[in-house]
Design an enzyme around this catalytic site. Structure first.
Site, mmCIF file in Angstrom:
data_model
loop_
_atom_site.group_PDB
_atom_site.id
_atom_site.type_symbol
_atom_site.label_atom_id
_atom_site.label_comp_id
_atom_site.label_asym_id
_atom_site.label_seq_id
_atom_site.Cartn_x
_atom_site.Cartn_y
_atom_site.Cartn_z
ATOM 1 N N HIS A 70 -1.318 -4.553 18.502
ATOM 2 C CA HIS A 70 -0.769 -4.126 17.209
ATOM 3 C C HIS A 70 0.029 -2.828 17.402
ATOM 4 O O HIS A 70 -0.431 -1.908 18.083
ATOM 5 C CB HIS A 70 -1.908 -3.912 16.203
ATOM 6 N N GLU A 88 0.522 -0.268 15.640
ATOM 7 C CA GLU A 88 -0.165 0.990 15.298
ATOM 8 C C GLU A 88 -1.065 1.419 16.452
ATOM 9 O O GLU A 88 -1.112 2.599 16.828
ATOM 10 C CB GLU A 88 -1.000 0.792 14.018
ATOM 11 N N SER A 136 1.189 -11.060 9.289
ATOM 12 C CA SER A 136 0.616 -9.799 8.833
ATOM 13 C C SER A 136 -0.891 -9.790 9.056
ATOM 14 O O SER A 136 -1.634 -10.591 8.483
ATOM 15 C CB SER A 136 0.949 -9.604 7.353
ATOM 16 N N CYS A 155 0.880 -1.176 0.000
ATOM 17 C CA CYS A 155 0.000 0.000 0.000
ATOM 18 C C CYS A 155 0.920 1.229 0.000
ATOM 19 O O CYS A 155 2.142 1.100 0.162
ATOM 20 C CB CYS A 155 -0.893 -0.008 1.223
ATOM 21 N N SER A 190 1.861 -5.625 2.827
ATOM 22 C CA SER A 190 3.315 -5.657 3.029
ATOM 23 C C SER A 190 3.988 -6.717 2.152
ATOM 24 O O SER A 190 5.110 -7.128 2.434
ATOM 25 C CB SER A 190 3.614 -5.914 4.506
ATOM 26 N N HIS A 230 5.575 -6.750 8.228
ATOM 27 C CA HIS A 230 5.448 -8.182 8.528
ATOM 28 C C HIS A 230 5.689 -8.989 7.269
ATOM 29 O O HIS A 230 4.797 -9.623 6.744
ATOM 30 C CB HIS A 230 4.050 -8.494 9.069
ATOM 31 N N ASN A 253 -3.233 -7.635 8.180
ATOM 32 C CA ASN A 253 -4.117 -7.324 7.048
ATOM 33 C C ASN A 253 -4.183 -8.487 6.062
ATOM 34 O O ASN A 253 -5.201 -8.696 5.419
ATOM 35 C CB ASN A 253 -3.722 -5.988 6.396
ATOM 36 N N HIS A 284 3.564 2.142 10.889
ATOM 37 C CA HIS A 284 2.581 2.078 11.980
ATOM 38 C C HIS A 284 2.650 3.271 12.926
ATOM 39 O O HIS A 284 1.717 3.531 13.664
ATOM 40 C CB HIS A 284 2.852 0.850 12.860
HETATM 41 S S1 SF4 Z 1 0.243 1.888 6.037
HETATM 42 FE FE1 SF4 Z 1 -1.812 1.508 6.790
HETATM 43 S S2 SF4 Z 1 -2.790 3.479 6.697
HETATM 44 FE FE2 SF4 Z 1 -0.990 3.650 5.458
HETATM 45 S S3 SF4 Z 1 -1.684 3.242 3.366
HETATM 46 FE FE3 SF4 Z 1 -0.982 1.308 4.278
HETATM 47 S S4 SF4 Z 1 -2.799 0.379 5.123
HETATM 48 FE FE4 SF4 Z 1 -3.254 2.513 4.763
#
Ligand code: SF4
Length: 588
Positions: A133, A135, A227, A22, A271, A51, A229, A83
């Protein structure tokens, strides 16, 4: 649906558009790699950067270590990961003499800012997320001791009585869970202010995989086992009643189970690096060929060999040389085409060996192909290099001299030949490869000279506008192809510190430049015959501009996935120009 031997041919593969890094993770990885490639002294990450075991391995190889104990570590630069961390942790680092490089994701910073603002006003902060977590731990640090973490709707019963509170979400929280918790909150505490801070990247990823799961037999979810997500993506798939294969790399693929399926979706966590996804895609892509029987498998293997050895690309260079000769109005000859083929084959094979570190990340399949076929490929490179030079010699002393010079430049591309004092923007330039963007530009120029310039020089030593125009056109075509592959290879290039054009300019800007170049050359091809710069074949070459524009568009719109078939399609560009030229010769 299970695939029988007939439908095996039809295995459909779908890659989620949102799979892979991301924005926040990409940014954090880039910040760390840039620091590792440019900075002296120890570089740490405050906790594992992401991760993903493969990325962590690479960082360790580059000397970036995880900071476990502030007191025992030698001061240096510390990268705060995407995070984020509690403000107290940042202060402790500064007090201990570390330099902070903040790679907190801007979207996480936004949540931290909301929490800070309301905590200053005396509001309690309810964070919907996983208690441990990093974050969430970081976010709690901004709540001035008035933060509470809710992981399930039942946790709401444990809340003390609160008069004023805000509700935020961990950015990677499951959208459905957040909705169900906030619905309960709205019913019980209607005066709490709710901020849906789930990152849209997470929402889009989950929505896409939910939709994908409805249309496939199974989904392969690629990403680190730890991870959060990635785990959530697998859960979303299972919620839809579809099997999810959560794997960290292609080595864990259950090929037996997968090859029986008719349609497979692939997604990856935020990730997961591109090269891991690419490897998984390629492995699955190859499965039906293995199941179809000997003949299909042989065809596939030949196609793969031609592509990975660069032989197909080299034949393309010969084709481009043929087209350039026709565009210039000179008779195409076999020696020029063979010279171009041999030069490109030799240089590209050698570059794969010289730049094997980047190849290892960008295209692990190609890297292992080069490892396994090392003797035969090295022999091929040397023999083709010699044949190329011999052909140039046969064409004349000037083509021979020019080819010698560009071959030497190619061979010394990664060798320290520039005096130490030379710098660009503060960066030491000791090799040609240290010049930012040089790889993309020099490859294109070499193609232009070999396919457009040398055939002309073999006929006449006069440098004409036709020769310049045709060489430029060939360079542009090669430039678009090279820059396009450089875009695909950005993650690996960044890891090894290779500043290709897309790394210097960024992906969007590079694609924009490619489009502008194509538009300019489209116009130039229309006017070139009228201005007597080329033959009327220039009109036919408009088709090749459309061909490469269609490839760019298909990539941008995610209509195709960079697997074997797609790469074959891109490399076919040069063969396509020769086919158009051949037809033009027959018809006009
Ligand atoms: S690090 Fe988290 S908040 Fe930032 S873009 Fe990726 S998923 Fe979205």
């Amino acid at each position: 649906m299970v695939n029988d031997s007939k439908t095996r041919r039809m295995m459909k593969l779908k890659l989620a558009k949102t799979s892979g890094f991301c924005m926040g993770v990409r940014r954090a990885v880039e910040i760390v790699l840039d620091a590792a490639n440019r900075q002296q002294g120890p570089i740490y990450t405050y906790g594992p950067l992401i991760h993903n075991p493969q990325v962590l391995e690479i960082l360790a190889e580059k000397g970036v270590t995880v900071l476990d104990d502030i007191s025992g570590a030698k001061p240096g630069s510390v990268v705060i990961r995407a995070h984020g961390v509690p403000p107290r942790a940042k202060q402790a680092l500064v007090d201990a003499g570390f330099t902070i490089i903040d790679a907190t994701c801007p979207r996480v910073i936004k949540v931290q800012t909301i929490i800070s603002k309301y905590a200053r006003q005396g509001c309690a902060v309810i964070i919907v997320g996983d208690k441990d977590h990093p974050e969430v731990v970081g976010l709690l640090g901004y709540a001035k001791g008035m933060g509470y973490v809710i992981s399930h709707p039942e946790d709401l019963d444990k809340l003390p009585s609160l008069e004023r509170a805000i509700v935020v979400a961990q950015t990677t929280q499951d959208g459905h869970l957040f909705d169900s918790i906030t619905r309960t909150i709205a019913a019980r505490f209607p005066y709490f202010k709710v901020f849906n801070t789930i990152c849209d990247s997470t929402l889009k990823r989950q929505a896409e995989v939910r939709e994908m799961a409805k249309n496939v037999d199974a989904v392969v979810v690629v990403g680190g086992r730890n991870s959060g997500n990635t785990q959530r993506l697998a859960q979303v798939v299972e919620q839809e009643g579809v099997p999810a294969f959560h794997i960290e790399s292609e080595a864990e693929l259950d090929c037996k189970a997968i090859e029986t399926l008719a349609s497979i979706g692939i997604t990856a966590g935020a990730s997961t690096p591109n090269w891991v996804i690419k490897n998984v895609y390629r492995t699955i892509e190859a499965l039906p060929y293995q199941a179809r029987g000997r003949r299909d498998l042989t065809v596939f293997r030949i196609q793969r060999w031609l592509l990975l050895s660069n032989l197909y690309l080299a034949v393309g260079a010969g084709c481009l040389s043929y087209t350039c000769a026709l565009l210039s109005g000179i008779r195409p000859d076999f020696a020029s085409a063979l010279m171009a083929t041999c030069y490109v084959l030799s240089m590209h094979i050698l570059n794969n060996f010289i730049g094997r570190e980047a190849v290892r990340y960008n295209d692990p399949d190609r890297a292992s192909f080069y490892d396994h076929n090392r003797p035969i490929l090295l022999t091929l490179a040397i023999v083709s290099g010699a044949v190329g030079l011999f052909m140039a010699f046969a064409l004349g002393s000037v083509p021979f001299l020019v080819l010698c010079i560009i071959s030497l430049l190619g061979l010394f591309y990664k060798v320290k030949i520039i005096p130490e004092l030379f710098r660009i923007g503060g960066k030491k330039i000791q090799r040609i490869s240290d010049v930012p963007g040089s790889k993309t530009v020099l490859i294109a120029l070499a193609w232009g000279v070999v396919t457009g310039g040398l055939p002309h020089l073999s006929v006449s030593l006069q440098i004409t506008t036709t020769m310049i125009f045709v060489s430029l056109w060939a360079s542009v075509i090669a430039f678009v192809r090279t820059a396009f592959f450089d875009i695909l290879d950005m993650q690996g290039d960044r890891i090894v510190g290779q500043e290709s054009l897309p790394i210097v300019l960024g992906e969007k800007k590079t694609v924009r430049i490619l489009k502008q170049l194509l538009v300019i050359f489209l116009a130039a091809l229309i006017f070139a015959p009228m201005m007597h710069l080329t033959t009327t074949l220039a009109y036919g070459m408009i088709l090749s501009v459309f061909y490469i524009a269609a490839v760019l568009m298909a990539f941008e719109q995610h209509w195709v996935v960079p697997g074997f078939r797609f790469e074959f399609l891109v490399e076919t560009l040069f063969v396509f120009t020769a086919m158009v030229s051949g037809l033009w010769q027959l018809l006009v």
